[in-house]
Design an enzyme around this catalytic site. Structure first.
Site, PDB file in Angstrom:
ATOM      1  N   HIS A  26       0.842  -1.196   0.000  1.00  0.00           N
ATOM      2  CA  HIS A  26       0.000   0.000   0.000  1.00  0.00           C
ATOM      3  C   HIS A  26       0.884   1.255   0.000  1.00  0.00           C
ATOM      4  O   HIS A  26       1.320   1.721   1.052  1.00  0.00           O
ATOM      5  CB  HIS A  26      -0.902   0.014   1.238  1.00  0.00           C
ATOM      6  CG  HIS A  26      -1.826  -1.157   1.332  1.00  0.00           C
ATOM      7  ND1 HIS A  26      -1.379  -2.421   1.650  1.00  0.00           N
ATOM      8  CD2 HIS A  26      -3.171  -1.259   1.146  1.00  0.00           C
ATOM      9  CE1 HIS A  26      -2.416  -3.255   1.667  1.00  0.00           C
ATOM     10  NE2 HIS A  26      -3.504  -2.581   1.355  1.00  0.00           N
ATOM     11  N   GLY A 114      -3.107  -4.794  12.279  1.00  0.00           N
ATOM     12  CA  GLY A 114      -3.625  -5.291  11.018  1.00  0.00           C
ATOM     13  C   GLY A 114      -5.063  -4.838  10.866  1.00  0.00           C
ATOM     14  O   GLY A 114      -5.370  -3.937  10.088  1.00  0.00           O
ATOM     15  N   PRO A 115      -5.981  -5.446  11.616  1.00  0.00           N
ATOM     16  CA  PRO A 115      -7.387  -5.022  11.552  1.00  0.00           C
ATOM     17  C   PRO A 115      -7.529  -3.551  11.952  1.00  0.00           C
ATOM     18  O   PRO A 115      -7.068  -3.146  13.019  1.00  0.00           O
ATOM     19  CB  PRO A 115      -8.072  -5.934  12.576  1.00  0.00           C
ATOM     20  CG  PRO A 115      -7.153  -7.107  12.723  1.00  0.00           C
ATOM     21  CD  PRO A 115      -5.782  -6.570  12.544  1.00  0.00           C
ATOM     22  N   ASP A 155      -8.728   6.773   7.488  1.00  0.00           N
ATOM     23  CA  ASP A 155     -10.189   6.828   7.415  1.00  0.00           C
ATOM     24  C   ASP A 155     -10.823   5.509   7.829  1.00  0.00           C
ATOM     25  O   ASP A 155     -11.883   5.487   8.455  1.00  0.00           O
ATOM     26  CB  ASP A 155     -10.619   7.175   5.983  1.00  0.00           C
ATOM     27  CG  ASP A 155     -10.108   8.537   5.547  1.00  0.00           C
ATOM     28  OD1 ASP A 155     -10.432   9.526   6.209  1.00  0.00           O
ATOM     29  OD2 ASP A 155      -9.383   8.596   4.543  1.00  0.00           O
ATOM     30  N   ILE A 187      -9.979   9.344   0.682  1.00  0.00           N
ATOM     31  CA  ILE A 187      -9.956   8.206  -0.242  1.00  0.00           C
ATOM     32  C   ILE A 187      -9.876   6.902   0.552  1.00  0.00           C
ATOM     33  O   ILE A 187      -9.099   6.784   1.495  1.00  0.00           O
ATOM     34  CB  ILE A 187      -8.744   8.279  -1.199  1.00  0.00           C
ATOM     35  CG1 ILE A 187      -8.781   9.557  -2.036  1.00  0.00           C
ATOM     36  CG2 ILE A 187      -8.674   7.053  -2.093  1.00  0.00           C
ATOM     37  CD1 ILE A 187      -9.916   9.616  -3.028  1.00  0.00           C
ATOM     38  N   HIS A 261      -3.813   3.399  -3.452  1.00  0.00           N
ATOM     39  CA  HIS A 261      -4.045   2.885  -2.101  1.00  0.00           C
ATOM     40  C   HIS A 261      -3.392   1.535  -1.868  1.00  0.00           C
ATOM     41  O   HIS A 261      -2.572   1.397  -0.959  1.00  0.00           O
ATOM     42  CB  HIS A 261      -5.551   2.773  -1.806  1.00  0.00           C
ATOM     43  CG  HIS A 261      -5.842   2.139  -0.477  1.00  0.00           C
ATOM     44  ND1 HIS A 261      -5.947   2.879   0.680  1.00  0.00           N
ATOM     45  CD2 HIS A 261      -6.011   0.842  -0.115  1.00  0.00           C
ATOM     46  CE1 HIS A 261      -6.165   2.047   1.691  1.00  0.00           C
ATOM     47  NE2 HIS A 261      -6.221   0.808   1.237  1.00  0.00           N
ATOM     48  N   GLU A 411     -17.093  -4.203  24.911  1.00  0.00           N
ATOM     49  CA  GLU A 411     -16.323  -5.446  24.994  1.00  0.00           C
ATOM     50  C   GLU A 411     -15.113  -5.458  24.051  1.00  0.00           C
ATOM     51  O   GLU A 411     -14.006  -5.862  24.440  1.00  0.00           O
ATOM     52  CB  GLU A 411     -17.215  -6.658  24.681  1.00  0.00           C
ATOM     53  CG  GLU A 411     -18.318  -6.908  25.686  1.00  0.00           C
ATOM     54  CD  GLU A 411     -19.592  -6.129  25.389  1.00  0.00           C
ATOM     55  OE1 GLU A 411     -20.581  -6.316  26.124  1.00  0.00           O
ATOM     56  OE2 GLU A 411     -19.601  -5.336  24.413  1.00  0.00           O
ATOM     57  N   HIS A 473     -28.074 -15.167  25.300  1.00  0.00           N
ATOM     58  CA  HIS A 473     -27.053 -15.015  26.339  1.00  0.00           C
ATOM     59  C   HIS A 473     -26.359 -16.329  26.691  1.00  0.00           C
ATOM     60  O   HIS A 473     -25.399 -16.325  27.461  1.00  0.00           O
ATOM     61  CB  HIS A 473     -27.676 -14.419  27.611  1.00  0.00           C
ATOM     62  CG  HIS A 473     -27.919 -12.943  27.534  1.00  0.00           C
ATOM     63  ND1 HIS A 473     -28.581 -12.353  26.494  1.00  0.00           N
ATOM     64  CD2 HIS A 473     -27.563 -11.932  28.381  1.00  0.00           C
ATOM     65  CE1 HIS A 473     -28.646 -11.045  26.703  1.00  0.00           C
ATOM     66  NE2 HIS A 473     -28.024 -10.764  27.829  1.00  0.00           N
ATOM     67  N   ARG A 520     -22.039 -19.285  36.442  1.00  0.00           N
ATOM     68  CA  ARG A 520     -22.934 -18.443  37.234  1.00  0.00           C
ATOM     69  C   ARG A 520     -23.479 -19.221  38.430  1.00  0.00           C
ATOM     70  O   ARG A 520     -23.631 -18.679  39.521  1.00  0.00           O
ATOM     71  CB  ARG A 520     -24.094 -17.984  36.344  1.00  0.00           C
ATOM     72  CG  ARG A 520     -25.138 -17.153  37.075  1.00  0.00           C
ATOM     73  CD  ARG A 520     -26.420 -17.093  36.261  1.00  0.00           C
ATOM     74  NE  ARG A 520     -27.375 -16.150  36.797  1.00  0.00           N
ATOM     75  CZ  ARG A 520     -28.647 -16.080  36.417  1.00  0.00           C
ATOM     76  NH1 ARG A 520     -29.085 -16.924  35.498  1.00  0.00           N
ATOM     77  NH2 ARG A 520     -29.470 -15.205  36.938  1.00  0.00           N
TER      78      ARG A 520
END
Length: 663
Positions: A26, A114-115, A155, A187, A261, A411, A473, A520
């Protein structure tokens, strides 16, 4: 005489050359952000390429990690252990320059980005850790913890939902030493963003409580410097510097377009770009004069040397504090840790209690807390349910030297922030939510495992035993997901003794995160001898046995262990040869030597039943095709837990019928 533009162009040229050679990468963002990077790294960033782990260095996070060649160029130019050969090996097998920056691969990489959006989340964690550590250790005249966290974002980071979670919290906590540069070029991969991203980012961050500097010319030195100076003068808010840039700056035909890009510019365009930037040198060649302008070794060593002197004075005046500071930043446990932790486990064994493992976890946090001031815990708005607070908990929103974070209903943000805290060092972060909501945090959980960092994740309400809240849940597939994640250690204890061993393991583990899966409902504490207690730490052990070789093995975890024991008791009374194996951590058990594993689960005994109120398919690796699995093959239902266990087959009579079909 080289201008500052020439110095910044070294980043651009190295980036496009490496990407072109790799035929992948990139170039747009490194070319667009080169001027901002040049100002920050040469005029402000406090770091030492000779010692990349200097504790009081500024942290730099490239959240838009696809622009990794920007960071690799910076590390190479400033003097880190990253050669031209490494840049030429960009994106290749086992290179020090992978496609996205990866923590642990290369000196100077603070986190794996990365993400999109997780880098800025990690940066919030760095800033929290810096401020909290400073409040705990700094003394008048001795600011031994005093550094900034800088982050570059694009962005894509701004569009990802996690940026809303973490930046909202950063504003609430007034993290003024967090300075974020937004590469606002309009962009993204699909083209001009005005068709899908038109929010007023400045107003958004102002509403969070951030200090915002807008309309910065990202290609003009004084505009960038003035914005940084303004941000550093601010003492009560994090800062967002919105820098207007041109993606692919310097490329005559591709700048300002999405064509620059995510693909190499191409040989012809690189020739034109060199001409446009007045760069007369061949690929991967940087003139010595420009290297000299970039070299940060001398200044970095001077800065660290000044800090070393300050630390020496600090040690003389505050010897105990200095010793504790060094212990914590080196992730070392207290000298008396093993003795105290073993004593706590033995006391729990001697004083049985039929309590939920979430409550057992809280008791263990309480017991370990006085000797682990590095705790920096938190929950995603579920502290009364996750039971993550203890008598020594002090929220950092009320006390900057505290040890507890109310993350709110965030979370994903919580988990990624805690990853940043772990990477900073000085703290042992633990986070908590319901197991089913680990889904929200999933990608940050994965990144913790990918980076092999020390982060304890508490997940309560671990099965259909949650009951009336229903299938939304009640977790089913989440436990298998965690177990399948490389480097993640997952524990589902059956009582307070196994819970304590799991906590001890998680605290001692330095090479990856640990998930604690807790109930629980109240669970029956099992009877054990000292050998069995010792073997809990091996991930799996024989809890109940027969005389001679067993004909059937019951394997269970968590709340289902007591069910397996009840089945064993009835079959034992009828003289059947049955064994019960408690398997609180499958990954730890799998790492044991073959002799031990064979002693617990002998391969010659093919009649096996696995019992766990979770996804069934995972258990075939232990039962084989000849065994049986009492598990979940559907989502749950809304009903009292005892009714659910009955309807889904988690009853003594049902399991005995299956067992007798084997016997």
């Amino acid at each position: 005489m080289h201008s500052r533009q020439d110095i910044a162009n070294a980043i651009r040229i190295l980036s496009i050359d490496a990407i072109q050679k790799a035929q992948s990468g990139h170039p747009g963002a490194p070319m667009g952000m080169a001027d901002i990077a040049e100002v920050l790294w040469r005029d402000y960033l406090k770091h030492n390429p000779v010692n990349p782990k200097w504790p009081d260095r500024d942290r730099f996070v490239l959240s838009n990690g696809h622009s990794s060649m920007l960071l690799y160029s910076l590390l190479h130019l400033t003097g880190y252990n990253l050669s031209i050969g490494d840049l030429q090996n960009f994106r290749q097998w086992h290179s020090h320059t992978p496609g996205h920056p990866e923590y642990g691969y290369t000196d100077g990489i603070e986190t794996t980005t990365g993400p999109l959006g997780q880098g800025i989340a990690n940066a919030v964690g760095f800033a929290i850790a810096e401020r909290t550590l400073a409040a705990q250790f700094n003394r008048p005249g001795y600011d031994i913890v005093n550094h900034y966290t800088y982050a570059f974002v694009g962005d894509g980071c701004m569009m990802e939902g996690i940026s809303h979670e973490v930046c909202s919290l950063a504003g609430t906590l007034n993290l003024h030493k967090l300075i974020v540069f937004y590469d606002y070029n309009g962009i993204s991969i699909d083209g001009e963003m005005k068709g899908w991203f038109t929010e007023d980012t400045a107003k958004r961050f102002e509403s969070y409580g951030w200090h915002v500097v807008n309309n910065i010319n990202g290609h003009e030195v004084f505009s960038i410097k003035n914005a940084i100076e303004e941000a550093r003068r601010n003492i009560d808010k994090p800062s967002l510097l919105i820098c207007k840039t041109v993606i692919g700056f310097g490329s005559p035909n591709k700048s300002g377009t999405h064509d620059s890009h995510g693909s190499p510019l191409g040989e012809e365009e690189i020739i034109l770009t060199r001409k446009e930037l007045n760069w007369k040198y061949p690929p991967f060649f940087i003139p010595e004069e420009i290297y000299e302008k970039w070299n940060a070794k001398k200044r970095g060593q001077q800065q660290e040397s000044q800090w070393d002197k300050k630390i020496l004075d600090y040690e003389r005046k505050y010897p105990k504090l200095a010793k504790e500071f060094k212990r914590r930043i080196n992730s070392q446990l207290p000298n008396n840790w093993h003795k105290i932790s073993e004593s706590i486990i033995n006391k729990l064994h001697e004083k049985p209690a039929n309590i939920a493992t979430r409550k057992a976890s809280q008791n263990i946090i309480e017991a370990f807390g006085p000797i682990l001031p590095e705790y920096l815990g938190g929950s995603a708005d579920l502290a009364p349910s996750n039971l993550t607070m203890w008598s020594g908990s002090k929220p950092i929103n009320l006390d900057k030297s505290g040890n507890y974070i109310h993350y709110g209903v965030r979370e994903f943000g919580m988990t990624a922030i805690a990853n940043g805290i772990a990477l900073h060092t000085g703290f042992l972060p633990y986070t908590a939510t319901f197991l089913v909501f680990s889904e929200y945090a999933r990608n940050a959980v994965r990144m913790a495992a990918l980076m092999k960092i020390r982060h304890i994740m508490i997940y309560t309400h671990d099965s259909i035993g949650l009951g009336e809240d229903g299938p939304t849940h009640q977790p089913v597939e989440q436990l298998a997901n965690l177990r399948h994640t490389p480097n993640m250690s997952t524990w589902r204890p059956c009582d307070q003794v196994e819970s304590a061993v799991a906590w001890k393991f998680a605290i001692e583990r330095l090479d990856g995160p640990t998930s604690l899966i807790l109930s629980r409902q109240n669970l029956i504490q099992q009877k054990r001898n000292s050998s069995q207690i010792s073997n809990i730490s091996r991930g799996g052990y024989i809890l109940k046995d027969c005389d001679g070789k067993p004909k059937l093995i019951l394997i269970a975890t968590g709340s289902e262990v007591s069910l397996a024991v009840s089945v064993w008791q009835k079959l034992y009374q009828e003289n059947y040869k049955v064994r019960v194996v408690s398997l609180p951590s499958t990954d730890v058990f799998d790492k044991q030597d073959e002799i031990y594993r064979e002693s617990v689960l002998p391969s010659s005994v093919v009649s096996r039943i696995a019992i766990e109120a979770s996804s069934s398919d995972y258990w075939f690796k232990y039962t084989g095709l000849h065994g049986a699995i009492i598990g979940m093959t559907s989502f749950g239902e809304s009903a009292p837990s005892d009714k659910l266990f009955e309807k889904f087959g988690f009853t003594v009579n049902h399991i005995i019928n299956i067992a007798k079909s084997f016997l």
